[in-house]
Design a protein around this motif. Structure first.
Motif, PDB file in Angstrom:
ATOM      1  N   VAL A  12      -9.402  36.682  31.705  1.00  0.00           N
ATOM      2  CA  VAL A  12      -8.734  37.927  32.084  1.00  0.00           C
ATOM      3  C   VAL A  12      -8.522  37.989  33.595  1.00  0.00           C
ATOM      4  N   ARG A  13      -9.517  37.567  34.362  1.00  0.00           N
ATOM      5  CA  ARG A  13      -9.396  37.595  35.817  1.00  0.00           C
ATOM      6  C   ARG A  13      -8.292  36.653  36.289  1.00  0.00           C
ATOM      7  N   ALA A  14      -8.145  35.504  35.618  1.00  0.00           N
ATOM      8  CA  ALA A  14      -7.089  34.564  35.993  1.00  0.00           C
ATOM      9  C   ALA A  14      -5.708  35.176  35.751  1.00  0.00           C
ATOM     10  N   SER A  41       5.933  25.737  38.613  1.00  0.00           N
ATOM     11  CA  SER A  41       5.126  26.796  38.014  1.00  0.00           C
ATOM     12  C   SER A  41       4.128  27.294  39.037  1.00  0.00           C
ATOM     13  N   SER A  42       3.521  28.427  38.734  1.00  0.00           N
ATOM     14  CA  SER A  42       2.544  29.040  39.627  1.00  0.00           C
ATOM     15  C   SER A  42       1.185  29.062  38.942  1.00  0.00           C
ATOM     16  N   ILE A  43       0.118  28.785  39.706  1.00  0.00           N
ATOM     17  CA  ILE A  43      -1.232  28.704  39.156  1.00  0.00           C
ATOM     18  C   ILE A  43      -2.152  29.696  39.862  1.00  0.00           C
ATOM     19  N   ALA A  44      -3.017  30.350  39.091  1.00  0.00           N
ATOM     20  CA  ALA A  44      -4.050  31.229  39.648  1.00  0.00           C
ATOM     21  C   ALA A  44      -5.339  30.999  38.869  1.00  0.00           C
ATOM     22  N   TYR A  45      -6.474  31.100  39.566  1.00  0.00           N
ATOM     23  CA  TYR A  45      -7.765  30.851  38.942  1.00  0.00           C
ATOM     24  C   TYR A  45      -8.572  32.149  38.822  1.00  0.00           C
ATOM     25  N   GLY A  46      -9.372  32.213  37.767  1.00  0.00           N
ATOM     26  CA  GLY A  46     -10.337  33.288  37.596  1.00  0.00           C
ATOM     27  C   GLY A  46     -11.644  32.693  37.138  1.00  0.00           C
ATOM     28  N   TYR A  47     -12.752  33.255  37.560  1.00  0.00           N
ATOM     29  CA  TYR A  47     -14.031  32.691  37.172  1.00  0.00           C
ATOM     30  C   TYR A  47     -15.063  33.775  36.905  1.00  0.00           C
ATOM     31  N   PHE A  48     -16.148  33.359  36.242  1.00  0.00           N
ATOM     32  CA  PHE A  48     -17.270  34.242  35.914  1.00  0.00           C
ATOM     33  C   PHE A  48     -18.534  33.449  36.189  1.00  0.00           C
ATOM     34  N   ASP A  79     -21.511  25.847  38.037  1.00  0.00           N
ATOM     35  CA  ASP A  79     -21.631  26.058  36.596  1.00  0.00           C
ATOM     36  C   ASP A  79     -20.862  27.289  36.112  1.00  0.00           C
ATOM     37  N   ALA A  80     -20.067  27.896  36.977  1.00  0.00           N
ATOM     38  CA  ALA A  80     -19.314  29.098  36.605  1.00  0.00           C
ATOM     39  C   ALA A  80     -18.269  28.765  35.538  1.00  0.00           C
ATOM     40  N   TRP A  81     -17.961  29.758  34.697  1.00  0.00           N
ATOM     41  CA  TRP A  81     -16.837  29.614  33.763  1.00  0.00           C
ATOM     42  C   TRP A  81     -15.552  29.762  34.567  1.00  0.00           C
ATOM     43  N   LEU A  82     -14.683  28.762  34.458  1.00  0.00           N
ATOM     44  CA  LEU A  82     -13.468  28.731  35.268  1.00  0.00           C
ATOM     45  C   LEU A  82     -12.250  28.599  34.355  1.00  0.00           C
ATOM     46  N   TRP A  83     -11.285  29.492  34.533  1.00  0.00           N
ATOM     47  CA  TRP A  83     -10.039  29.443  33.763  1.00  0.00           C
ATOM     48  C   TRP A  83      -8.851  29.406  34.716  1.00  0.00           C
ATOM     49  N   LYS A  84      -7.777  28.827  34.232  1.00  0.00           N
ATOM     50  CA  LYS A  84      -6.557  28.690  35.029  1.00  0.00           C
ATOM     51  C   LYS A  84      -5.393  29.342  34.288  1.00  0.00           C
ATOM     52  N   ALA A  85      -4.624  30.160  35.002  1.00  0.00           N
ATOM     53  CA  ALA A  85      -3.408  30.762  34.438  1.00  0.00           C
ATOM     54  C   ALA A  85      -2.206  30.059  35.053  1.00  0.00           C
ATOM     55  N   THR A  86      -1.306  29.564  34.204  1.00  0.00           N
ATOM     56  CA  THR A  86      -0.120  28.834  34.658  1.00  0.00           C
ATOM     57  C   THR A  86       1.115  29.482  34.057  1.00  0.00           C
ATOM     58  N   GLY A  87       2.060  29.867  34.878  1.00  0.00           N
ATOM     59  CA  GLY A  87       3.259  30.515  34.364  1.00  0.00           C
ATOM     60  C   GLY A  87       4.449  30.353  35.284  1.00  0.00           C
ATOM     61  N   ARG A  88       5.566  30.808  34.784  1.00  0.00           N
ATOM     62  CA  ARG A  88       6.820  30.716  35.549  1.00  0.00           C
ATOM     63  C   ARG A  88       7.450  32.093  35.687  1.00  0.00           C
ATOM     64  N   ILE A  89       8.272  32.246  36.693  1.00  0.00           N
ATOM     65  CA  ILE A  89       9.164  33.403  36.802  1.00  0.00           C
ATOM     66  C   ILE A  89      10.591  32.866  36.851  1.00  0.00           C
ATOM     67  N   LYS A  90      11.556  33.689  36.503  1.00  0.00           N
ATOM     68  CA  LYS A  90      12.922  33.220  36.291  1.00  0.00           C
ATOM     69  C   LYS A  90      13.561  32.576  37.522  1.00  0.00           C
ATOM     70  N   ASP A  91      13.191  33.024  38.724  1.00  0.00           N
ATOM     71  CA  ASP A  91      13.852  32.487  39.910  1.00  0.00           C
ATOM     72  C   ASP A  91      13.160  31.244  40.471  1.00  0.00           C
ATOM     73  N   MET A  92      12.218  30.665  39.718  1.00  0.00           N
ATOM     74  CA  MET A  92      11.585  29.422  40.157  1.00  0.00           C
ATOM     75  C   MET A  92      12.479  28.230  39.831  1.00  0.00           C
ATOM     76  N   PRO A  93      12.487  27.186  40.668  1.00  0.00           N
ATOM     77  CA  PRO A  93      13.237  25.964  40.351  1.00  0.00           C
ATOM     78  C   PRO A  93      12.723  25.326  39.071  1.00  0.00           C
ATOM     79  N   GLU A  94      13.554  24.593  38.393  1.00  0.00           N
ATOM     80  CA  GLU A  94      13.190  23.930  37.150  1.00  0.00           C
ATOM     81  C   GLU A  94      11.989  23.011  37.366  1.00  0.00           C
ATOM     82  N   GLY A  95      11.000  23.128  36.489  1.00  0.00           N
ATOM     83  CA  GLY A  95       9.820  22.279  36.570  1.00  0.00           C
ATOM     84  C   GLY A  95       8.708  22.837  37.444  1.00  0.00           C
TER      85      GLY A  95
END
Length: 400
Positions: free
Chosen positions: A235-237, A203-210, A185-201
């Protein structure tokens, strides 16, 4: 469409835009009478997912983007002075009077900010000083790096890789939440982003929860996460995403974290705070994933499950995502929580403080005390804070 609580949804709608098209967000009633009774959706397309922070001019400037010269100059006037230690100490004491109580404490905090290239005086602040007191009345000040601090540190430290802040969204997946933190039942958020040297399409994912346990503690202590539990997970994500994609930030923090542990020797609450905020960045490669699944971002180790001062620890962990209420004027901020406590200590009503300011500095008396304070100059605000500090110290001396 993202299900959120009203307070955090209102905040996100004001500060974020759609992660797919950049349109404004709207907060709608979701038909649920529980805490998660509202939904946050894109104003253009309700099927769009993710939201990204709409950066202010200050955030954009600190992340290496071009802003108008006049705006840039105004921002830089608010930054912590790098060549005027005395003025920097005065400004820090003005904004953080609970933590910055002597020149030595302020100087050490300023040195840490300089080493990490973070600024505690801009709004939102990139670093926050939080005081901890030990049994022998020894006080240590611990730095908390905010979400903005991590993002600007990554942008300035690695401009050749920085491609913008990650998009974030809540995740409704009880099985995933349970695998990450043991709480479905924890609050779960996902952060999804790119950095310039990543191949097209890619992305990187990280999770944070409370967790629900953390939420109950926040309710008992009246801390900001009691009304914005999802924001804490968000914020944690974001912090986790920065640490995993910018090893330079992680390395710089590893170098200074050991020093913080030494400074906090004998003050358990401060050590627990450091452990809660930064334990994951010092783990060897390959172990971080296992640690994340076992404990999750921002949680204390099992040995610290019953801190000696839980109120301090919980309040500190949330300081980065929910800074204190402030009266802000031209070039200064005053912590209103500290001011209200100090006025009660010296038995001044708010009207007394207003009359003092109006009589001494000849400013308009219209509005609340906060509005009157905003009409002061920086020098007048510094003088007012010093006067209150002196009166508080004198009152305490009489008690002794």
């Amino acid at each position: 469409m993202h299900q959120v609580g009203y307070e955090e949804g209102k905040k996100l709608a004001e500060t974020c835009v759609c992660g797919e098209c950049g349109s404004p967000l709207v907060l709608c009633w979701g038909g649920n009478w529980g805490i998660e009774g509202h939904v946050l959706r894109c104003a253009q397309d309700g099927d769009h997912k993710g939201l990204v922070e709409e950066a202010t001019y200050t955030q954009a400037h600190r992340r290496g983007e071009e802003v108008y010269p006049a705006i840039r100059d105004a921002i830089e006037r608010k930054l912590m002075p790098k060549d005027e230690l005395g003025r920097a100490i005065n400004l820090l004491a003005l904004r953080y009077p609970r933590a910055i109580v002597d020149p030595a404490t302020a100087s050490l905090f300023i040195i840490d900010c300089a080493r990490l290239d973070l600024d505690p005086l801009i709004s939102p602040a990139e670093a926050i000083p939080v005081p901890f007191k030990g049994k022998d009345e020894k006080v240590t000040v611990q730095m908390i790096i905010t979400e903005d601090g991590w993002l600007s540190m990554a942008a300035r430290g690695c401009p050749e890789r920085w491609a913008g802040a990650p998009s974030v969204e809540p995740v409704d997946d009880p099985k995933l939440a349970e695998s990450l933190c043991g709480d479905k039942d924890a609050w779960l958020w996902k952060a999804t982003g790119r950095i310039k040297d990543m191949p097209e399409g890619q992305s990187s994912i990280a999770y944070g929860y409370f967790t629900t346990r953390e939420f109950k503690l926040a309710q008992q202590r009246g801390t900001p996460a009691a009304t914005q539990p999802g924001n804490q997970a968000r914020v944690r994500a974001i912090k986790r995403w920065v640490r995993e994609n910018f090893p330079e930030c992680r390395q710089r923090m590893m170098e200074i974290t050991s020093e913080w542990y030494q400074r906090a020797e004998g003050i358990k609450a401060a050590q627990e705070c450091i452990d809660a905020e930064y334990t994951f960045i010092s783990l060897p490669e390959g172990e971080e994933g296992r640690a994340g699944r076992a404990r999750g971002e921002g949680e204390t180790k099992r040995r610290a499950a019953k801190p000696s001062s839980p109120k301090q620890v919980v309040k500190t962990q949330e300081a980065a995502s929910a800074p204190p209420a402030e009266a802000e004027g031209e070039g200064f901020h005053i912590d209103l929580d500290w001011l209200n406590d100090a006025l009660r200590e010296i038995k001044w009503a708010t009207e007394t403080a207003k009359s003092y300011l109006v009589g001494k500095y000849k400013v308009s008396s219209q509005g609340t005390l906060e509005e009157v304070i905003k009409r002061l100059t920086r020098e007048q605000a510094e003088e007012f804070v010093k006067e209150i500090q002196d009166k508080t110290a004198a009152k305490q001396s009489q008690l002794w």
